[in-house]
Design a protein around this motif. Structure first.
Motif, PDB file in Angstrom:
ATOM      1  N   VAL A 175       0.644  -1.323  -0.018  1.00 39.57           N
ATOM      2  CA  VAL A 175      -0.193   0.083   0.222  1.00 39.57           C
ATOM      3  C   VAL A 175       1.249   0.964  -0.254  1.00 39.57           C
ATOM      4  O   VAL A 175       1.618   0.748   0.642  1.00 39.57           O
ATOM      5  N   VAL A 176       0.945   1.810  -0.692  1.00 37.14           N
ATOM      6  CA  VAL A 176       1.486   3.435  -1.052  1.00 37.14           C
ATOM      7  C   VAL A 176       0.504   4.587  -0.576  1.00 37.14           C
ATOM      8  O   VAL A 176      -0.753   4.714  -1.146  1.00 37.14           O
ATOM      9  N   TYR A 177       0.995   5.248   0.267  1.00 35.09           N
ATOM     10  CA  TYR A 177       0.496   6.559  -0.149  1.00 35.09           C
ATOM     11  C   TYR A 177       0.264   7.771  -0.166  1.00 35.09           C
ATOM     12  O   TYR A 177       1.829   8.121  -0.707  1.00 35.09           O
ATOM     13  N   ARG A 178      -0.402   8.355  -0.904  1.00 35.31           N
ATOM     14  CA  ARG A 178       0.400   9.541  -1.685  1.00 35.31           C
ATOM     15  C   ARG A 178      -0.089  10.804  -1.239  1.00 35.31           C
ATOM     16  O   ARG A 178      -1.930  10.901  -1.692  1.00 35.31           O
ATOM     17  N   GLY A 179       0.915  11.179  -1.345  1.00 37.07           N
ATOM     18  CA  GLY A 179       0.775  12.774  -0.199  1.00 37.07           C
ATOM     19  C   GLY A 179       0.297  13.727  -1.047  1.00 37.07           C
ATOM     20  O   GLY A 179      -0.188  14.682  -0.254  1.00 37.07           O
ATOM     21  N   ALA A 180      -0.135  13.934  -2.247  1.00 41.43           N
ATOM     22  CA  ALA A 180      -0.120  14.751  -2.971  1.00 41.43           C
ATOM     23  C   ALA A 180      -2.591  14.397  -3.360  1.00 41.43           C
ATOM     24  O   ALA A 180      -2.545  15.948  -3.253  1.00 41.43           O
ATOM     25  N   THR A 181      -2.536  13.559  -2.815  1.00 40.43           N
ATOM     26  CA  THR A 181      -4.198  13.712  -2.901  1.00 40.43           C
ATOM     27  C   THR A 181      -5.106  13.127  -1.930  1.00 40.43           C
ATOM     28  O   THR A 181      -5.429  12.686  -1.412  1.00 40.43           O
ATOM     29  N   ASP A 182      -3.955  12.903  -0.627  1.00 42.31           N
ATOM     30  CA  ASP A 182      -4.270  12.522   1.060  1.00 42.31           C
ATOM     31  C   ASP A 182      -4.735  10.713   0.745  1.00 42.31           C
ATOM     32  O   ASP A 182      -5.945  10.982   1.528  1.00 42.31           O
ATOM     33  N   ARG A 183      -4.839  10.074  -0.282  1.00 39.29           N
ATOM     34  CA  ARG A 183      -5.602   8.669  -0.777  1.00 39.29           C
ATOM     35  C   ARG A 183      -4.077   7.727  -0.733  1.00 39.29           C
ATOM     36  O   ARG A 183      -3.078   7.936  -0.805  1.00 39.29           O
ATOM     37  N   SER A 184      -4.075   6.275  -0.454  1.00 41.41           N
ATOM     38  CA  SER A 184      -3.824   5.339  -1.446  1.00 41.41           C
ATOM     39  C   SER A 184      -3.653   4.697  -2.540  1.00 41.41           C
ATOM     40  O   SER A 184      -4.811   4.665  -2.941  1.00 41.41           O
ATOM     41  N   ASP A 185      -2.952   3.751  -2.215  1.00 42.01           N
ATOM     42  CA  ASP A 185      -3.149   3.069  -3.502  1.00 42.01           C
ATOM     43  C   ASP A 185      -2.799   1.970  -3.243  1.00 42.01           C
ATOM     44  O   ASP A 185      -1.132   1.543  -2.307  1.00 42.01           O
ATOM     45  N   LEU A 186      -2.729  -0.427  -3.340  1.00 41.00           N
ATOM     46  CA  LEU A 186      -2.526  -0.961  -3.690  1.00 41.00           C
ATOM     47  C   LEU A 186      -1.444  -1.139  -5.095  1.00 41.00           C
ATOM     48  O   LEU A 186      -1.903  -0.990  -6.158  1.00 41.00           O
ATOM     49  N   VAL A 187      -0.322  -1.573  -5.046  1.00 38.53           N
ATOM     50  CA  VAL A 187       0.830  -1.729  -5.957  1.00 38.53           C
ATOM     51  C   VAL A 187       1.255  -3.271  -5.997  1.00 38.53           C
ATOM     52  O   VAL A 187       1.463  -3.879  -4.852  1.00 38.53           O
TER      53      VAL A 187
END
Length: 74
Positions: free
Chosen positions: A30-42
Motif C-alpha cells: 500500500v502506497v500513501y499518495r501525499g499529493a492527494t491524501d489517499r492510497s493505492d495498492l501496487v
C-alpha cells in the motif's frame, strides 16, 4: 522510486503458486499518495521490481500507516 510525498507500507510477498520457486510471485504494498491524501495498492513482479508496478488499485481514501491484514481467497 516514488514521487516526493509518497510513502510505501511494508510489502507482502505472494507466491505465484504453491509449487513456485523461491521468489517467484508478486510483491504487494500500500502506497500513501501525499499529493492527494489517499492510497493505492501496487503490485510488482517480485523478480523484476525495477520494471515498476504491473498493477495499481486506486483506493478512494488513505489507508492508515500500520494497517495490517491478511486476505485469502476461497
Amino acid at each position: 522510486m516514488l514521487p516526493a510525498g509518497d510513502s510505501p507500507g511494508e510489502p507482502v510477498f505472494v507466491p505465484r503458486s504453491a509449487a513456485a520457486e523461491e521468489g517467484d510471485g508478486w510483491l504487494l504494498a500500500v502506497v500513501y499518495r501525499g499529493a492527494t491524501d489517499r492510497s493505492d495498492l501496487v503490485v510488482y513482479d517480485a523478480q523484476n521490481v525495477g520494471a515498476g508496478p504491473i498493477g495499481v488499485a486506486k483506493l478512494p481514501r488513505r489507508v492508515p500507516f500500520g494497517f495490517h491484514g491478511n486476505w485469502r481467497g476461497a
